[in-house]
Design an enzyme around this catalytic site. Structure first.
Site, PDB file in Angstrom:
ATOM      1  N   THR A 165      -5.431  -1.238   8.949  1.00  5.57           N
ATOM      2  CA  THR A 165      -4.666  -0.938  10.163  1.00  5.57           C
ATOM      3  C   THR A 165      -4.122   0.488  10.236  1.00  5.57           C
ATOM      4  O   THR A 165      -3.129   0.735  10.915  1.00  5.57           O
ATOM      5  CB  THR A 165      -3.519  -1.949  10.336  1.00  5.57           C
ATOM      6  OG1 THR A 165      -2.665  -1.881   9.193  1.00  5.57           O
ATOM      7  CG2 THR A 165      -4.041  -3.355  10.517  1.00  5.57           C
ATOM      8  N   TYR A 182     -16.176  -4.252   8.338  1.00  6.49           N
ATOM      9  CA  TYR A 182     -14.940  -3.480   8.494  1.00  6.49           C
ATOM     10  C   TYR A 182     -14.499  -3.438   9.956  1.00  6.49           C
ATOM     11  O   TYR A 182     -15.016  -2.651  10.759  1.00  6.49           O
ATOM     12  CB  TYR A 182     -15.090  -2.088   7.848  1.00  6.49           C
ATOM     13  CG  TYR A 182     -14.603  -2.159   6.427  1.00  6.49           C
ATOM     14  CD1 TYR A 182     -14.923  -3.267   5.641  1.00  6.49           C
ATOM     15  CD2 TYR A 182     -13.769  -1.199   5.861  1.00  6.49           C
ATOM     16  CE1 TYR A 182     -14.441  -3.408   4.354  1.00  6.49           C
ATOM     17  CE2 TYR A 182     -13.283  -1.331   4.564  1.00  6.49           C
ATOM     18  CZ  TYR A 182     -13.629  -2.444   3.830  1.00  6.49           C
ATOM     19  OH  TYR A 182     -13.145  -2.593   2.557  1.00  6.49           O
ATOM     20  N   ASP A 184       0.876  -1.186   0.000  1.00  7.46           N
ATOM     21  CA  ASP A 184       0.000   0.000   0.000  1.00  7.46           C
ATOM     22  C   ASP A 184       0.906   1.226   0.000  1.00  7.46           C
ATOM     23  O   ASP A 184       2.134   1.089  -0.140  1.00  7.46           O
ATOM     24  CB  ASP A 184      -0.949  -0.016   1.211  1.00  7.46           C
ATOM     25  CG  ASP A 184      -2.298   0.630   0.884  1.00  7.46           C
ATOM     26  OD1 ASP A 184      -2.298   1.817   0.505  1.00  7.46           O
ATOM     27  OD2 ASP A 184      -3.337  -0.046   0.997  1.00  7.46           O
ATOM     28  N   ASP A 218      -8.636  -0.632  -5.824  1.00 10.21           N
ATOM     29  CA  ASP A 218      -9.548   0.323  -5.203  1.00 10.21           C
ATOM     30  C   ASP A 218      -8.977   1.731  -5.180  1.00 10.21           C
ATOM     31  O   ASP A 218      -7.756   1.910  -5.229  1.00 10.21           O
ATOM     32  CB  ASP A 218      -9.842  -0.100  -3.753  1.00 10.21           C
ATOM     33  CG  ASP A 218      -8.577  -0.168  -2.914  1.00 10.21           C
ATOM     34  OD1 ASP A 218      -7.622  -0.824  -3.356  1.00 10.21           O
ATOM     35  OD2 ASP A 218      -8.532   0.456  -1.835  1.00 10.21           O
ATOM     36  N   GLU A 219      -9.867   2.679  -5.068  1.00 11.47           N
ATOM     37  CA  GLU A 219      -9.560   4.079  -4.749  1.00 11.47           C
ATOM     38  C   GLU A 219      -8.380   4.647  -5.526  1.00 11.47           C
ATOM     39  O   GLU A 219      -7.573   5.375  -4.967  1.00 11.47           O
ATOM     40  CB  GLU A 219      -9.263   4.216  -3.237  1.00 11.47           C
ATOM     41  CG  GLU A 219     -10.418   3.858  -2.363  1.00 11.47           C
ATOM     42  CD  GLU A 219     -10.092   3.962  -0.871  1.00 11.47           C
ATOM     43  OE1 GLU A 219     -10.981   4.405  -0.125  1.00 11.47           O
ATOM     44  OE2 GLU A 219      -8.977   3.598  -0.468  1.00 11.47           O
ATOM     45  N   HIS A 224      -2.868   3.213  -4.585  1.00 16.36           N
ATOM     46  CA  HIS A 224      -2.348   2.738  -3.304  1.00 16.36           C
ATOM     47  C   HIS A 224      -0.929   2.202  -3.446  1.00 16.36           C
ATOM     48  O   HIS A 224      -0.560   1.217  -2.803  1.00 16.36           O
ATOM     49  CB  HIS A 224      -3.259   1.644  -2.717  1.00 16.36           C
ATOM     50  CG  HIS A 224      -4.492   2.168  -2.041  1.00 16.36           C
ATOM     51  ND1 HIS A 224      -4.459   2.729  -0.775  1.00 16.36           N
ATOM     52  CD2 HIS A 224      -5.785   2.231  -2.445  1.00 16.36           C
ATOM     53  CE1 HIS A 224      -5.700   3.094  -0.445  1.00 16.36           C
ATOM     54  NE2 HIS A 224      -6.512   2.816  -1.435  1.00 16.36           N
TER      55      HIS A 224
HETATM   56  C1  TNX Z   1     -10.984   1.823   2.222  1.00 17.34           C
HETATM   57  S1  TNX Z   1     -11.575  -1.075   1.428  1.00 17.34           S
HETATM   58  C2  TNX Z   1      -9.896   1.155   1.686  1.00 17.34           C
HETATM   59  C3  TNX Z   1      -8.687   0.973   2.512  1.00 17.34           C
HETATM   60  C4  TNX Z   1      -8.804   1.666   3.830  1.00 17.34           C
HETATM   61  C5  TNX Z   1     -10.177   1.437   4.402  1.00 17.34           C
HETATM   62  C6  TNX Z   1     -10.352   2.009   5.776  1.00 17.34           C
HETATM   63  C7  TNX Z   1     -10.633  -0.654   0.361  1.00 17.34           C
HETATM   64  C8  TNX Z   1     -10.598  -1.541  -0.748  1.00 17.34           C
HETATM   65  N1  TNX Z   1      -9.940   0.484   0.489  1.00 17.34           N
HETATM   66  O1  TNX Z   1      -7.552   1.388   1.798  1.00 17.34           O
HETATM   67  O2  TNX Z   1      -7.818   1.156   4.667  1.00 17.34           O
HETATM   68  O3  TNX Z   1     -11.137   2.001   3.552  1.00 17.34           O
HETATM   69  O4  TNX Z   1     -11.549   1.587   6.362  1.00 17.34           O
END
Ligand code: TNX
Length: 632
Positions: free
Chosen positions: A487, A440, A208, A348-349, A282
């Site tokens: 974490t 979560y 990450d 993700d994200e 990430h």
């Molecule tokens: C979202 S769940 C994220 C994580 C974070 C988390 C914190 C996901 C695929 N991405 O990178 O740690 O929320 O709750």
């Protein structure tokens, strides 16, 4: 199944009708088995009790060895393990049998456990089923059986007939070792604990923005640079960015030997380790090591938990062929380390703002006729899938991999609710359900005023209500579910345990037990019994289910009021508004919201159960409650 079970029961009748001694005890098992029939009497484990494994099956022999080693620490006895075929019970023995030798439930991972005063028999079609039967047997022994040191106890098991098998094939737990590093010793303990509750997938979030944790021999900078960051303690997201010339001393990584050791350890507990290598977002730790894989070129530093998102480029550049050479190199080393059929690629994200301004990305989009940056991410994921498939692996990713079009064979892990999972299942893709609002484990499990700082909110009782199979979806596409322990706000092993248990119990039961057998009150009382086991095992856990939850509401007159509730039933709630500590002599909550007196500065409440204080006093400034109310 029904006819098959009948034969089983008839065969065993002679055994289970052993002379009655004590009345039938009750069992307190998590996850709740499919069927439990308590019988009078008990089996007494002794120094001379034998453990018998079926002949010539290494994995079954290993289960027998596992049982002997767990029993050895608290009892001080080294029970003898031998191999032999015993169709039925043997006196003073725990006999493990693989079906084919005698009747047993036919589900893979299913088992039948029979305890009589003479002996114990576990049978299953698979060694995994024997392992689950052994877990149930351990939970039928006194809590002291969990101790790592010699204890005095009556090592008896109540007589019982159990038939059991799981509801879902994927019963997962995810641990994020990037935001904070956890040693391989802790990772093994974590896997051991989840396996005791019959969970079988360990999703290892290895990379990450805050640390790259797996040695890649062909890319040494990933761990030389990417595994280390400057030390920080402040609240995550508010931490000071690295200072000029500051030493990156915080972190760690697993060598490939460490990984093999953890995978082998997990395998002995029938746990599959699914590695996650995040891309394209990430990825700041990887870019700190190899900045040429970014759109902007860096230089970058591994993020210590400061706010950088959308300001610093943390995604691989999909316009650059070097990115794909990198992915190929990484997967060439990752694939052979993990027997798992799946490798998780994150997805993700991903902030795609830098792609929009990148000439290479723009060229790629033109060449490949991609109309937006979501499709550009899909382009990368599809190529990652091909690379993985060339190494014999299937791809799984977070639900964002749906956005620009799903890769042909990808499985989807649905985290932003269930919608992504539903869409993927409707397209005949495999799905693992991990929605934030039910699984979560990094979220608050009690009133934030009493808990270490984090975000979100997920009560034990909410975990227990999780239903992984949505209406209108063919259940065959729902592999199962998973609890996710991110974490950012979990810096230590003790705190990781605290966040995992007891919510992990709820998820274990959701993933294993029949939907129809779910019963919150019964579960809560079994959780209390399991706490004794965690105490004996010296595993940390949260007692938040004993606390009161305060919610700001408006009363009939529109005035600020407070609603008080507990997760456990059978509690009385007592409160004060004058700053003194509430107990069973102060005002008792009636069930209706109480108006907050105009000049009150603080609300305090506590739950009582069985004539005693059940949990902690929750103390909230009246203005905080009103602020919570405004936010609702
Ligand atoms: C979202 S769940 C994220 C994580 C974070 C988390 C914190 C996901 C695929 N991405 O990178 O740690 O929320 O709750």
């Amino acid at each position: 199944m029904a006819a098959h079970m009948k034969t089983t029961i008839v065969c065993l009748t002679a055994l289970v009708l052993a002379p009655a001694a004590a009345p039938a005890a009750t069992a307190s098992l998590i996850p709740q088995p499919v069927s439990v029939e308590m019988r009078p009497g008990a089996f007494r484990l002794q120094a001379g009790t034998a453990i018998v494994a079926p002949p010539g099956v290494a994995e079954a022999r290993q289960v027998a060895g596992y049982l002997a080693s767990v029993l050895a620490a608290p009892t001080g006895w080294q029970l003898k393990v031998s191999e032999s075929t015993y169709p039925l019970l043997r006196r003073n023995a725990i006999v493990l049998g693989l079906s084919g030798q005698s009747p047993a439930p036919v589900q893979p991972e299913g088992y039948e456990l029979v305890v009589t005063q003479r002996g114990v028999r576990i049978q299953s079609p698979t060694p995994a089923g024997l392992f689950y039967g052994v877990q149930t047997l351990l939970q039928l022994l006194p809590p002291e059986i969990e101790s790592q040191t010699r204890r005095e106890a009556a090592w008896t098991v109540p007589c019982v007939h159990i038939v059991d098998y799981p509801r879902f094939a994927w019963r997962g737990m995810m641990l994020d070792v990037s935001r904070h590093f956890f040693t391989k010793e802790f990772v093994k303990q974590y896997i051991d604990r989840m396996a005791r509750y019959k969970m079988n997938v360990f999703h290892w979030h290895l990379t990450d923005d805050n640390g790259w944790r797996i040695e890649i021999k062909g890319l040494p900078q990933l761990t030389q640079v990417g595994a280390w960051r400057v030390p920080r303690l402040a609240k995550w997201g508010t931490r000071e960015a690295p200072r000029e010339g500051e030493a990156a001393t915080d972190g760690g990584f697993y060598t490939q030997d460490d990984i093999r050791e953890v995978v082998a350890y997990a395998r002995q507990r029938f746990v599959t380790v699914v590695p996650e290598i995040e891309m394209p977002g990430h990825s700041l730790a990887a870019l700190a090591a190899y900045p040429e894989l970014s759109c902007t070129g860096g230089p970058f530093q591994v993020n210590p938990g400061s706010n950088f998102y959308e300001k610093v480029d943390n995604a691989f550049c999909p316009g650059n062929e070097k990115t794909f050479e990198f992915i190929d190199k990484v997967f060439s080393e990752v694939a052979p380390l993990f027997p798992s059929e799946y490798v998780h690629i994150g997805g993700d994200e991903c902030f795609k703002g830098f792609w929009k301004a990148c000439a290479k990305c723009q060229r790629r989009m033109a060449d490949e006729h991609l109309s937006n940056v979501e499709e550009l991410q899909s382009y990368l994921v599809r190529r990652a899938e091909k690379i993985l498939e060339s190494k014999g692996k299937k791809l799984i990713g977070w639900d964002e991999i749906l956005e620009g079009g799903l890769a042909p064979n990808a499985a989807v892990m649905s985290w932003r609710g269930m919608e992504g999972g539903i869409a993927a299942a409707k397209m005949n893709h495999q799905v693992v359900m991990t929605p934030t609002n039910f699984v979560y484990l990094d979220y608050y499990q009690g009133d934030p005023s009493l808990e270490p700082s984090t975000f979100g909110r997920l009560l034990l009782s909410t975990c227990y209500r999780f239903e992984p199979t949505p209406e209108g979806v063919d259940p065959k596409f729902i592999l199962g579910g998973q609890g996710n322990l991110w974490t950012e706000s979990v810096p230590t092993p003790r705190h990781a345990e605290y966040m995992t248990w007891p919510r992990g119990f709820a998820l274990a039961e959701v993933f294993w037990s029949p939907k129809a057998s779910r019963n919150w009150d019964d579960f809560a009382s079994r959780v209390e019994m399991q706490f004794q086991r965690l105490d004996a095992a010296q595993v940390n856990y949260a007692r938040t289910m004993y606390d009161v939850t305060l919610t700001g509401v408006r009363d009939v007159a529109g005035k600020p009021a407070v609603r008080m509730s507990t997760e456990l039933t059978g509690c009385d709630i007592y409160y004060t508004f004058d700053g003194t500590n509430p107990d069973s002599f102060t005002a008792k909550y009636s069930g209706e919201p109480v108006a907050i007196p105009g000049d009150a500065s603080v609300v305090k409440a506590i739950a009582w159960r069985g004539g005693r204080a059940s949990g902690r006093v929750v103390t909230l400034a009246a203005r905080d409650l009103t602020a919570r109310l405004e936010r609702q």
